[in-house]
Design a protein around this motif. Structure first.
Motif, PDB file in Angstrom:
ATOM      1  N   THR A 110       0.844  -1.187   0.000  1.00 56.78           N
ATOM      2  CA  THR A 110       0.000   0.000   0.000  1.00 56.78           C
ATOM      3  C   THR A 110       0.883   1.241   0.000  1.00 56.78           C
ATOM      4  O   THR A 110       2.073   1.166   0.349  1.00 56.78           O
ATOM      5  CB  THR A 110      -0.912   0.039   1.245  1.00 56.78           C
ATOM      6  OG1 THR A 110      -0.088   0.207   2.413  1.00 56.78           O
ATOM      7  CG2 THR A 110      -1.758  -1.228   1.369  1.00 56.78           C
ATOM      8  N   GLU A 111       0.300   2.363  -0.359  1.00 57.94           N
ATOM      9  CA  GLU A 111       1.055   3.621  -0.327  1.00 57.94           C
ATOM     10  C   GLU A 111       1.503   3.944   1.097  1.00 57.94           C
ATOM     11  O   GLU A 111       2.588   4.476   1.295  1.00 57.94           O
ATOM     12  CB  GLU A 111       0.227   4.770  -0.920  1.00 57.94           C
ATOM     13  CG  GLU A 111       0.141   4.727  -2.433  1.00 57.94           C
ATOM     14  CD  GLU A 111       1.515   4.661  -3.108  1.00 57.94           C
ATOM     15  OE1 GLU A 111       2.417   5.442  -2.761  1.00 57.94           O
ATOM     16  OE2 GLU A 111       1.692   3.802  -4.006  1.00 57.94           O
ATOM     17  N   ASP A 112       0.655   3.605   2.081  1.00 54.22           N
ATOM     18  CA  ASP A 112       1.043   3.843   3.476  1.00 54.22           C
ATOM     19  C   ASP A 112       2.267   3.008   3.853  1.00 54.22           C
ATOM     20  O   ASP A 112       3.171   3.500   4.534  1.00 54.22           O
ATOM     21  CB  ASP A 112      -0.116   3.515   4.432  1.00 54.22           C
ATOM     22  CG  ASP A 112      -1.197   4.586   4.415  1.00 54.22           C
ATOM     23  OD1 ASP A 112      -0.926   5.716   3.937  1.00 54.22           O
ATOM     24  OD2 ASP A 112      -2.323   4.292   4.883  1.00 54.22           O
ATOM     25  N   GLN A 113       2.305   1.756   3.427  1.00 59.11           N
ATOM     26  CA  GLN A 113       3.467   0.908   3.709  1.00 59.11           C
ATOM     27  C   GLN A 113       4.725   1.505   3.082  1.00 59.11           C
ATOM     28  O   GLN A 113       5.776   1.531   3.713  1.00 59.11           O
ATOM     29  CB  GLN A 113       3.243  -0.515   3.187  1.00 59.11           C
ATOM     30  CG  GLN A 113       2.261  -1.322   3.988  1.00 59.11           C
ATOM     31  CD  GLN A 113       1.938  -2.647   3.319  1.00 59.11           C
ATOM     32  OE1 GLN A 113       1.745  -2.713   2.107  1.00 59.11           O
ATOM     33  NE2 GLN A 113       1.880  -3.696   4.119  1.00 59.11           N
ATOM     34  N   LYS A 115       5.324   4.650   2.348  1.00 63.80           N
ATOM     35  CA  LYS A 115       5.699   5.860   3.096  1.00 63.80           C
ATOM     36  C   LYS A 115       6.395   5.515   4.412  1.00 63.80           C
ATOM     37  O   LYS A 115       7.397   6.124   4.773  1.00 63.80           O
ATOM     38  CB  LYS A 115       4.460   6.721   3.359  1.00 63.80           C
ATOM     39  CG  LYS A 115       3.932   7.419   2.135  1.00 63.80           C
ATOM     40  CD  LYS A 115       2.671   8.198   2.468  1.00 63.80           C
ATOM     41  CE  LYS A 115       2.033   8.768   1.208  1.00 63.80           C
ATOM     42  NZ  LYS A 115       0.738   9.407   1.486  1.00 63.80           N
TER      43      LYS A 115
END
Length: 168
Positions: A110-113, A115
């Motif tokens: 995911t984009e959160d991962q 980041k």
């Protein structure tokens, strides 16, 4: 065994030899334990472990998890565990670039991962970044090698490996 270490005292040399012997035993013990629950032979697992040991950013705290992840990836993606350990080792040695390489083989982050991994690596917390990658790999491939060991074919392979070990 003669070890040349310029400037090292005999005590330092002895400590390093002892540490190497302990590491060798830990590698052998982990390979044996995994060979009892997966269809992979302990010598192949040791080769996989030896390859992982060449990646300097992989610490002993996550080493067993990295080894089993390489076996899971080999089972799920195909190929040999040693090959998968090279890809995995590269990914964990530099987590930011590693995520890109793992995406090419179908791992989704995911984009959160992404980041969080970037922030952890940039702050010097490589192991924290590695743990996020390993957690995602566990979601995607976790248990593949052990599950293969529970099949009829896997049980036969485990028995053959055990017999081969007795013969050694």
């Amino acid at each position: 065994v003669f070890v040349e270490m310029p400037g090292a005292s005999p005590k330092e040399i002895e400590q390093r030899i002892t540490a190497a012997e302990q590491q060798k035993k830990a590698v052998e013990d982990l390979a044996t334990s995994l060979s009892l629950v997966t269809p992979f032979e302990d010598d192949l697992i040791q080769k996989t472990e030896n390859m992982i040991l060449t990646f300097t950013n992989i610490s002993k705290e996550i080493f067993p998890q990295v080894t089993e992840t390489a076996l899971n990836m080999a089972r799920a993606l195909g190929g040999e565990p040693v090959q998968q350990s090279i890809a995995l080792g590269k990914a964990l040695n530099d987590p930011i670039q590693g995520m890109t390489a793992l995406r090419r083989v179908g791992v989704s982050f995911t984009e959160d991962q992404v980041k969080v991994v970037k922030a952890l690596q940039e702050s010097g917390d490589i192991m924290g970044a590695q743990k996020i990658i390993l957690k995602e790999l566990a979601v995607e491939f976790g248990g593949s090698a052990r599950a293969a060991g529970q099949t009829f074919t896997g049980q036969l392979a485990i028995a053959q490996n055990a017999l081969g070990n007795v013969a050694e």
